[in-house]
Motif scaffolding. Structure first.
Motif, PDB file in Angstrom:
ATOM      1  N   LEU A  10       0.668  -1.038  -0.046  1.00 28.69           N
ATOM      2  CA  LEU A  10      -0.292   0.172   0.095  1.00 28.69           C
ATOM      3  C   LEU A  10       0.908   1.128   0.100  1.00 28.69           C
ATOM      4  CD1 LEU A  10      -2.698  -1.358   2.514  1.00 28.69           C
ATOM      5  CD2 LEU A  10      -2.532  -0.717  -0.123  1.00 28.69           C
ATOM      6  N   ASP A  11       1.923   1.365   0.822  1.00 23.79           N
ATOM      7  CA  ASP A  11       3.361   1.864   0.393  1.00 23.79           C
ATOM      8  C   ASP A  11       4.446   1.886   1.122  1.00 23.79           C
ATOM      9  OD1 ASP A  11       2.844   2.270   3.328  1.00 23.79           O
ATOM     10  OD2 ASP A  11       1.358   3.626   3.395  1.00 23.79           O
ATOM     11  N   GLU A  12       5.228   2.687   1.025  1.00 24.16           N
ATOM     12  CA  GLU A  12       6.408   2.314   1.214  1.00 24.16           C
ATOM     13  C   GLU A  12       7.305   1.712   3.005  1.00 24.16           C
ATOM     14  OE1 GLU A  12      10.157   4.883   0.036  1.00 24.16           O
ATOM     15  OE2 GLU A  12       9.768   4.094  -1.835  1.00 24.16           O
ATOM     16  N   ALA A  13       6.091   2.697   3.357  1.00 26.17           N
ATOM     17  CA  ALA A  13       5.905   1.856   4.655  1.00 26.17           C
ATOM     18  C   ALA A  13       5.387   0.562   5.340  1.00 26.17           C
ATOM     19  CB  ALA A  13       5.540   3.105   5.949  1.00 26.17           C
ATOM     20  N   GLU A  14       4.377   0.181   4.617  1.00 22.64           N
ATOM     21  CA  GLU A  14       4.485  -1.318   5.246  1.00 22.64           C
ATOM     22  C   GLU A  14       5.264  -2.176   5.052  1.00 22.64           C
ATOM     23  OE1 GLU A  14       0.092  -4.191   3.548  1.00 22.64           O
ATOM     24  OE2 GLU A  14       1.108  -2.391   2.136  1.00 22.64           O
ATOM     25  N   TRP A  15       5.824  -2.069   3.627  1.00 18.89           N
ATOM     26  CA  TRP A  15       6.828  -3.276   3.282  1.00 18.89           C
ATOM     27  C   TRP A  15       8.141  -3.152   4.196  1.00 18.89           C
ATOM     28  CZ3 TRP A  15      12.075  -2.182   2.249  1.00 18.89           C
ATOM     29  CH2 TRP A  15      12.366  -1.234   1.069  1.00 18.89           C
ATOM     30  N   GLN A  16       8.582  -1.759   5.300  1.00 20.66           N
ATOM     31  CA  GLN A  16      10.281  -1.498   5.862  1.00 20.66           C
ATOM     32  C   GLN A  16       9.060  -1.911   7.524  1.00 20.66           C
ATOM     33  OE1 GLN A  16       9.454   2.673   4.993  1.00 20.66           O
ATOM     34  NE2 GLN A  16      11.335   2.222   3.277  1.00 20.66           N
ATOM     35  N   THR A  17       8.189  -1.272   7.492  1.00 17.61           N
ATOM     36  CA  THR A  17       7.440  -1.900   8.746  1.00 17.61           C
ATOM     37  C   THR A  17       7.550  -3.473   8.764  1.00 17.61           C
ATOM     38  OG1 THR A  17       5.708   0.370   9.223  1.00 17.61           O
ATOM     39  CG2 THR A  17       5.304  -2.003  11.094  1.00 17.61           C
ATOM     40  N   TRP A  18       7.321  -4.352   7.700  1.00 20.39           N
ATOM     41  CA  TRP A  18       7.111  -5.497   7.775  1.00 20.39           C
ATOM     42  C   TRP A  18       8.450  -6.272   8.075  1.00 20.39           C
ATOM     43  CZ3 TRP A  18       9.174  -9.801   4.949  1.00 20.39           C
ATOM     44  CH2 TRP A  18       8.685 -11.150   5.010  1.00 20.39           C
ATOM     45  N   ILE A  19       8.915  -5.994   7.479  1.00 21.47           N
ATOM     46  CA  ILE A  19      10.801  -6.172   7.603  1.00 21.47           C
ATOM     47  C   ILE A  19      11.106  -5.684   8.913  1.00 21.47           C
ATOM     48  CG2 ILE A  19      13.403  -5.393   7.034  1.00 21.47           C
ATOM     49  CD1 ILE A  19      12.236  -7.332   4.737  1.00 21.47           C
ATOM     50  N   ALA A  20      10.889  -4.886   9.021  1.00 20.11           N
ATOM     51  CA  ALA A  20      11.808  -4.207  10.750  1.00 20.11           C
ATOM     52  C   ALA A  20      10.673  -5.240  11.975  1.00 20.11           C
ATOM     53  CB  ALA A  20      11.126  -2.357  11.163  1.00 20.11           C
ATOM     54  N   ASP A  21       9.837  -5.607  11.558  1.00 23.09           N
ATOM     55  CA  ASP A  21       9.470  -6.104  12.743  1.00 23.09           C
ATOM     56  C   ASP A  21       9.884  -7.810  12.976  1.00 23.09           C
ATOM     57  OD1 ASP A  21       7.198  -4.439  13.682  1.00 23.09           O
ATOM     58  OD2 ASP A  21       5.783  -5.685  12.325  1.00 23.09           O
ATOM     59  N   GLY A  22      10.707  -7.593  12.398  1.00 20.32           N
ATOM     60  CA  GLY A  22      11.494  -8.968  13.350  1.00 20.32           C
ATOM     61  C   GLY A  22      11.659 -10.121  11.881  1.00 20.32           C
ATOM     62  N   HIS A  23      11.305  -9.400  10.101  1.00 15.39           N
ATOM     63  CA  HIS A  23      11.184  -9.956   8.986  1.00 15.39           C
ATOM     64  C   HIS A  23      12.306 -10.598   8.237  1.00 15.39           C
ATOM     65  CE1 HIS A  23       7.311  -9.969   9.736  1.00 15.39           C
ATOM     66  NE2 HIS A  23       6.955 -11.522   9.383  1.00 15.39           N
ATOM     67  N   ASP A  24      14.078 -10.539   8.827  1.00 16.13           N
ATOM     68  CA  ASP A  24      15.162 -10.415   8.325  1.00 16.13           C
ATOM     69  C   ASP A  24      15.857 -11.851   7.990  1.00 16.13           C
ATOM     70  OD1 ASP A  24      15.651 -12.345  11.419  1.00 16.13           O
ATOM     71  OD2 ASP A  24      15.965  -9.981  12.281  1.00 16.13           O
ATOM     72  N   PHE A  25      15.541 -13.063   7.764  1.00 19.18           N
ATOM     73  CA  PHE A  25      15.957 -14.089   7.062  1.00 19.18           C
ATOM     74  C   PHE A  25      14.982 -14.054   5.678  1.00 19.18           C
ATOM     75  CE2 PHE A  25      16.199 -18.453   6.607  1.00 19.18           C
ATOM     76  CZ  PHE A  25      17.568 -18.875   6.166  1.00 19.18           C
ATOM     77  N   GLY A  26      16.001 -14.465   4.506  1.00 16.74           N
ATOM     78  CA  GLY A  26      15.586 -14.574   3.218  1.00 16.74           C
ATOM     79  C   GLY A  26      16.843 -15.620   2.560  1.00 16.74           C
ATOM     80  N   VAL A  27      16.256 -15.712   1.010  1.00 16.12           N
ATOM     81  CA  VAL A  27      17.138 -16.116  -0.165  1.00 16.12           C
ATOM     82  C   VAL A  27      17.834 -15.626  -0.486  1.00 16.12           C
ATOM     83  CG1 VAL A  27      17.360 -18.120  -1.385  1.00 16.12           C
ATOM     84  CG2 VAL A  27      16.124 -18.354   0.592  1.00 16.12           C
ATOM     85  N   LEU A  28      19.380 -15.532  -0.976  1.00 23.33           N
ATOM     86  CA  LEU A  28      19.596 -14.649  -1.751  1.00 23.33           C
ATOM     87  C   LEU A  28      20.104 -15.478  -3.036  1.00 23.33           C
ATOM     88  CD1 LEU A  28      21.929 -12.393  -2.490  1.00 23.33           C
ATOM     89  CD2 LEU A  28      23.993 -13.386  -1.581  1.00 23.33           C
ATOM     90  N   GLY A  29      19.656 -14.897  -4.269  1.00 24.83           N
ATOM     91  CA  GLY A  29      20.286 -15.395  -5.715  1.00 24.83           C
ATOM     92  C   GLY A  29      20.562 -14.571  -6.570  1.00 24.83           C
ATOM     93  N   VAL A  30      21.652 -15.598  -7.186  1.00 29.48           N
ATOM     94  CA  VAL A  30      22.800 -15.308  -7.282  1.00 29.48           C
ATOM     95  C   VAL A  30      22.834 -16.033  -8.909  1.00 29.48           C
ATOM     96  CG1 VAL A  30      24.950 -14.711  -5.867  1.00 29.48           C
ATOM     97  CG2 VAL A  30      24.705 -16.619  -6.638  1.00 29.48           C
ATOM     98  N   ASN A  31      23.422 -14.331 -10.449  1.00 28.12           N
ATOM     99  CA  ASN A  31      23.075 -15.575 -11.416  1.00 28.12           C
ATOM    100  C   ASN A  31      24.711 -16.438 -11.756  1.00 28.12           C
ATOM    101  OD1 ASN A  31      21.785 -13.886 -12.889  1.00 28.12           O
ATOM    102  ND2 ASN A  31      22.550 -12.492 -12.412  1.00 28.12           N
ATOM    103  N   GLY A  32      23.871 -17.830 -11.741  1.00 31.65           N
ATOM    104  CA  GLY A  32      25.446 -18.879 -11.978  1.00 31.65           C
ATOM    105  C   GLY A  32      26.222 -18.290 -13.142  1.00 31.65           C
ATOM    106  N   PRO A  33      27.559 -19.559 -13.303  1.00 30.99           N
ATOM    107  CA  PRO A  33      28.292 -19.308 -14.208  1.00 30.99           C
ATOM    108  C   PRO A  33      27.023 -19.768 -15.459  1.00 30.99           C
ATOM    109  CG  PRO A  33      28.966 -20.648 -12.359  1.00 30.99           C
ATOM    110  CD  PRO A  33      27.821 -20.178 -12.271  1.00 30.99           C
ATOM    111  N   PRO A  34      28.161 -19.468 -16.910  1.00 30.86           N
ATOM    112  CA  PRO A  34      27.536 -19.498 -18.516  1.00 30.86           C
ATOM    113  C   PRO A  34      27.277 -21.149 -17.867  1.00 30.86           C
ATOM    114  CG  PRO A  34      28.659 -18.074 -18.487  1.00 30.86           C
ATOM    115  CD  PRO A  34      29.054 -18.648 -17.284  1.00 30.86           C
ATOM    116  N   GLY A  35      25.981 -21.434 -18.393  1.00 30.50           N
ATOM    117  CA  GLY A  35      26.009 -22.768 -18.791  1.00 30.50           C
ATOM    118  C   GLY A  35      24.616 -24.041 -17.712  1.00 30.50           C
ATOM    119  N   ARG A  36      25.250 -22.741 -16.215  1.00 34.43           N
ATOM    120  CA  ARG A  36      24.653 -23.302 -14.584  1.00 34.43           C
ATOM    121  C   ARG A  36      23.617 -21.868 -14.707  1.00 34.43           C
ATOM    122  NH1 ARG A  36      29.141 -26.032 -12.289  1.00 34.43           N
ATOM    123  NH2 ARG A  36      27.531 -26.328 -10.538  1.00 34.43           N
ATOM    124  N   PRO A  37      23.168 -23.310 -13.928  1.00 30.06           N
ATOM    125  CA  PRO A  37      21.677 -22.702 -13.071  1.00 30.06           C
ATOM    126  C   PRO A  37      22.362 -21.587 -12.011  1.00 30.06           C
ATOM    127  CG  PRO A  37      22.196 -24.745 -11.629  1.00 30.06           C
ATOM    128  CD  PRO A  37      22.780 -24.453 -12.961  1.00 30.06           C
TER     129      PRO A  37
END
Length: 215
Positions: A10-37
């Motif tokens: 609904l606004d930036e404050a909504e997701w910022q508040t959600w993160i600040a409320d203790g949602h501090d775990f996630g998944v880091l996604g990186v591009n693989g080498p050519p031909g690899r996932p």
């Protein structure tokens, strides 16, 4: 990540508040080498204005990929629940005609990664993380050459993720009638499995802000 208009933050404050409320775990996604996932690494993170702070073990296989392409995606998610079909059946239709769905919150950060290898810079990154995770200061001194952390610093590398874009999704059937959302939230609270209660709280919060959905 597909975000329908009724699922959008609904606004930036909504997701910022959600993160600040203790949602501090996630998944880091990186591009693989050519031909690899692509590679994905689950990890805690701390945040500061414009950046996410992460550290990973030096043997982690993602470093080569990040050095090759520092453009990464970090996704935090939570407050999720499976919603069975009968809960979503339209009035005056058989419950078995209802179509199930998933509820969840997800915040995706598009970032440009900078690897932190200099010892004092790594120590400072860890201090900032610990200020978030153990704000009472109940931990040993984090300093180069001093126990207990000094001897461990060579075994990690830090990441400063400069945030270039944020996309947030709150998927809680906000396009459905208020009465429907209320009933589903009540079902979740009654079932109370996994993250049902927190998912119900998000649905009720959104319901109270959004009211009847207006395209």
């Amino acid at each position: 990540m597909l975000i329908h208009p009724w699922d959008a933050s609904l606004d930036e404050a909504e997701w910022q508040t959600w993160i600040a409320d203790g949602h501090d775990f996630g998944v880091l996604g990186v591009n693989g080498p050519p031909g690899r996932p692509p590679a994905a690494v689950p990890t805690h993170f701390a945040s500061e204005p414009g950046h996410l702070l992460v550290h990973l073990a030096r043997p982690n296989p993602v470093w080569e990929a990040i050095e090759r392409d520092p453009n990464v995606l970090f996704t935090a998610f939570g407050d999720y629940a499976f919603i069975p079909g009968p809960w979503r059946a339209a009035p005056d239709t058989p419950p078995t005609d209802g179509v199930p769905t998933s509820y969840y919150t997800a915040v995706q950060f598009t970032c440009r990664a900078t690897i932190v290898d200099e010892p004092e810079a790594k120590a400072e990154l860890l201090r900032r993380q610990m200020a978030h995770f153990q704000p009472d200061g109940d931990h040993g001194t984090i300093a180069v050459g001093r126990p207990p952390y000094g001897r461990m610093l060579p075994g990690i590398r830090g990441l400063r993720l400069a945030v270039t874009d944020v996309r947030a999704k709150f998927k809680y059937d906000d396009h459905k009638p208020v009465e429907h959302r209320t009933a589903v939230a009540d079902h979740l609270t009654e079932r109370a499995q996994g993250l049902d209660v927190s998912a119900a709280a998000q649905q009720r919060r959104r319901r109270d802000r959004v009211g009847p959905w207006k395209p």
